[in-house]
Design an enzyme around this catalytic site. Structure first.
Site, PDB file in Angstrom:
ATOM      1  N   HIS A  69       0.841  -1.234   0.139  1.00  0.00           N
ATOM      2  CA  HIS A  69      -0.105   0.045  -0.208  1.00  0.00           C
ATOM      3  C   HIS A  69       1.026   1.276   0.040  1.00  0.00           C
ATOM      4  CE1 HIS A  69      -3.647  -2.427   1.844  1.00  0.00           C
ATOM      5  NE2 HIS A  69      -3.591  -2.510   0.504  1.00  0.00           N
ATOM      6  N   SER A  70       0.919   1.888  -1.023  1.00  0.00           N
ATOM      7  CA  SER A  70       1.895   2.870  -1.506  1.00  0.00           C
ATOM      8  C   SER A  70       2.118   4.063  -0.233  1.00  0.00           C
ATOM      9  CB  SER A  70       1.977   3.567  -2.888  1.00  0.00           C
ATOM     10  OG  SER A  70       0.264   3.712  -3.222  1.00  0.00           O
ATOM     11  N   ARG A  71       0.698   4.451   0.276  1.00  0.00           N
ATOM     12  CA  ARG A  71       0.958   5.747   1.065  1.00  0.00           C
ATOM     13  C   ARG A  71       1.743   5.462   2.388  1.00  0.00           C
ATOM     14  NH1 ARG A  71      -5.329   6.853   1.771  1.00  0.00           N
ATOM     15  NH2 ARG A  71      -6.062   5.040   2.853  1.00  0.00           N
ATOM     16  N   GLU A  72       1.798   4.223   2.946  1.00  0.00           N
ATOM     17  CA  GLU A  72       2.273   3.610   4.037  1.00  0.00           C
ATOM     18  C   GLU A  72       3.877   3.828   4.079  1.00  0.00           C
ATOM     19  OE1 GLU A  72      -1.832   0.748   4.482  1.00  0.00           O
ATOM     20  OE2 GLU A  72       0.161   0.029   4.460  1.00  0.00           O
ATOM     21  N   ARG A 127      -3.138   4.500  -2.489  1.00  0.00           N
ATOM     22  CA  ARG A 127      -3.038   3.513  -1.881  1.00  0.00           C
ATOM     23  C   ARG A 127      -2.714   2.082  -2.625  1.00  0.00           C
ATOM     24  NH1 ARG A 127      -5.758   0.381   2.724  1.00  0.00           N
ATOM     25  NH2 ARG A 127      -6.888  -1.417   1.726  1.00  0.00           N
ATOM     26  N   ASN A 144      -3.839  -5.719  -1.820  1.00  0.00           N
ATOM     27  CA  ASN A 144      -4.083  -6.561  -0.622  1.00  0.00           C
ATOM     28  C   ASN A 144      -5.476  -7.205  -0.776  1.00  0.00           C
ATOM     29  OD1 ASN A 144      -3.153  -8.173   1.395  1.00  0.00           O
ATOM     30  ND2 ASN A 144      -3.756  -6.572   2.871  1.00  0.00           N
ATOM     31  N   HIS A 196       2.524  -3.717   6.611  1.00  0.00           N
ATOM     32  CA  HIS A 196       1.756  -2.389   6.302  1.00  0.00           C
ATOM     33  C   HIS A 196       1.935  -1.508   7.282  1.00  0.00           C
ATOM     34  CE1 HIS A 196      -1.243  -4.313   3.209  1.00  0.00           C
ATOM     35  NE2 HIS A 196      -0.346  -5.488   3.526  1.00  0.00           N
ATOM     36  N   SER A 197       1.175  -0.232   7.423  1.00  0.00           N
ATOM     37  CA  SER A 197       1.090   0.597   8.406  1.00  0.00           C
ATOM     38  C   SER A 197      -0.386   1.059   8.372  1.00  0.00           C
ATOM     39  CB  SER A 197       2.132   1.529   8.666  1.00  0.00           C
ATOM     40  OG  SER A 197       1.670   2.661   7.496  1.00  0.00           O
ATOM     41  N   TYR A 198      -0.955   1.719   9.741  1.00  0.00           N
ATOM     42  CA  TYR A 198      -0.367   2.142  10.776  1.00  0.00           C
ATOM     43  C   TYR A 198      -1.010   1.742  11.989  1.00  0.00           C
ATOM     44  CZ  TYR A 198      -3.956   5.792  10.767  1.00  0.00           C
ATOM     45  OH  TYR A 198      -5.313   6.187  10.929  1.00  0.00           O
ATOM     46  N   TYR A 248     -10.912  -7.228  10.856  1.00  0.00           N
ATOM     47  CA  TYR A 248     -12.361  -7.385  10.310  1.00  0.00           C
ATOM     48  C   TYR A 248     -12.207  -8.099   9.061  1.00  0.00           C
ATOM     49  CZ  TYR A 248      -9.693  -3.494   7.885  1.00  0.00           C
ATOM     50  OH  TYR A 248      -8.588  -2.579   7.158  1.00  0.00           O
ATOM     51  N   GLU A 270       1.121  -4.240  11.084  1.00  0.00           N
ATOM     52  CA  GLU A 270       0.830  -3.027  10.735  1.00  0.00           C
ATOM     53  C   GLU A 270       1.810  -2.116  11.687  1.00  0.00           C
ATOM     54  OE1 GLU A 270      -2.757  -2.692   8.164  1.00  0.00           O
ATOM     55  OE2 GLU A 270      -1.844  -1.272   9.323  1.00  0.00           O
TER      56      GLU A 270
END
Lengths: 309, 96
Positions: A69-72, A127, A144, A196-198, A248, A270
């Site tokens: 996920h690119s923004r992480e 993302r 993902n 991943h994050s966050y 979830y 995460e």
């Protein structure tokens, strides 16, 4: 920077600097590190995987990926720190040395390069991948939710404009398909860790079904150990458990597919934020995040090494 | 380049399953163009949502009328992104 010693690990780097870093690391460590291009992204960027190996052929292996996920951003930044840590600690840290004398480690730092480039140049909040969706103005698939494990089920969206769009079919994204093909052709992965994050969690399968995995007890106790080690450094608190029970339902996820391939030690991290920054984690937290995460990674890798199957 | 002036990130801590499902309903209100940074999991775990300026008032009224407590995690996302960009550029200058 002319070498990886003077590289600034406490800063967010654009993609060209990360690719240069990878080539520097390989050039500086020709006996241990090599770069494998496992495919191309939709926009034609190479999907680079660093292989850390001290010899042998097709040794049992551990996979780590960051940045799907690119923004992480803290994940790709941590990936660069992990790479340097491995070459620095081999021969010095007995646990890592033992692992690398018997196993290989594969590290994909920029798993979604088109998305990552886009976060630096167009939209920091991006993302997904960047492949157009026919018939829609909205671009990109959630990498993902694109794996062939419960694909298209609940916990993923069929709407191309959604941040959790699963895509037209499983493995439709080259960034995912390349990893699938590589893992299948290698055939000897024993651990698969996707980062991943966050929200500070350590998760194991499944996300798409409430049916527990057969190794649930072992994965749960190893997760507990890993996050206890992680917390020992800066007190960062993690939650842990199966994806579906801890966060979830999410179908088509990376480690549900890897576990179904028989890769027992399949985990998703995460990473931080411990405060109120979300994805915009201050760069001053990159190295402490990487340091603590490494402790958890070592717990998982050491357990994998000591429990061959 | 997409910018986010006036976008805020709200941190919502649901008290119970009723509030959880009310927050989940927000996910389907496509017109608000919400971006769930941290999704709905269980009561007491925060949910973080980036809310564009044009939806801010409506979303806050929705939360308040439902008695759902929230705080503003990021007051103005673009300001934060500008700071991040400036820090990256100054660090790059230092390296060079």
């Amino acid at each position: 920077p002319r070498n990886t010693d003077s590289y600034d690990y406490g800063r967010y780097h654009p993609i060209n600097e990360i690719y240069d870093f990878q080539d520097m690391l390989v050039a500086e460590n020709p006996n241990m590190v090599s770069k494998i291009v496992i495919g191309q992204s939709y926009e034609g960027r190479p999907l680079n995987v660093l292989k850390f190996s001290t010899g042998g052929t097709n040794r049992p292996a551990i996979w780590i990926d960051t940045g799907i996920h690119s923004r992480e951003w803290v994940t790709q930044a941590s990936g660069q720190w992990f790479a340097k840590k491995i070459v620095t600690d081999y021969g010095r840290d007995p646990t890592l040395t033992a692992i690398l004398n018997k196993m290989d480690i594969f590290l994909e730092i920029v798993t979604n390069p088109d998305g990552y480039y886009y976060t630096h140049n167009n939209n920091r909040m991006w993302r997904k991948t960047r492949k157009p969706n026919p018939g829609s103005n909205c671009v990109g698939v959630d990498p993902n939710r694109n794996w062939d494990a419960g694909f298209g089920g609940p916990g993923a969206s069929g709407r191309p404009c959604s941040e959790t769009y699963h895509g037209p079919r499983a493995n439709s994204e080259s960034e995912v398909k390349s990893i699938v093909d590589f893992v299948k052709s290698h055939g000897n992965f024993k651990a698969f860790i996707s980062i991943h994050s966050y929200s500070q969690m350590l998760l194991y399968p499944y996300g798409y079904t409430r049916t527990p995995v057969k190794d649930q007890a072992e994965l749960h106790s190893l997760a507990k150990k890993a996050i206890t080690d992680l917390a020992s450094l800066y007190g960062t608190r993690y939650r842990y458990g199966s994806i579906i029970s801890t966060i979830y339902q999410a179908s088509g996820g990376t480690i549900d597919w890897t576990y179904n391939q028989g890769i027992k030690y399949s985990y998703t991290f995460e990473l931080r934020d411990t405060g109120r920054y979300g994805f915009i984690l201050p760069p001053s937290q990159i190295i402490p995040t990487a340091q603590e995460t490494w402790l958890a990674l070592m717990a998982i890798m050491d357990h994998t090494y000591k429990n061959p199957y | 380049k997409e910018t986010f002036e006036g976008h805020q990130v709200l941190r919502i801590v649901p008290k119970d399953d009723v509030q959880l499902s009310l927050i989940k309903d927000l996910e389907d209100m496509i017109e608000f163009e919400l971006d769930f940074w941290r999704g709905v999991t269980d009561a007491v775990t925060p949910v973080d949502i980036r809310v564009p300026f044009h939806s801010l008032q409506t979303v806050k009224i929705y939360l308040e009328t439902q008695g759902i407590e929230y705080s503003t995690m990021i007051e103005d996302l673009q300001t934060m992104l500008d700071d991040e960009q400036e820090e990256m550029e100054s660090a790059a200058r230092v390296t060079q």
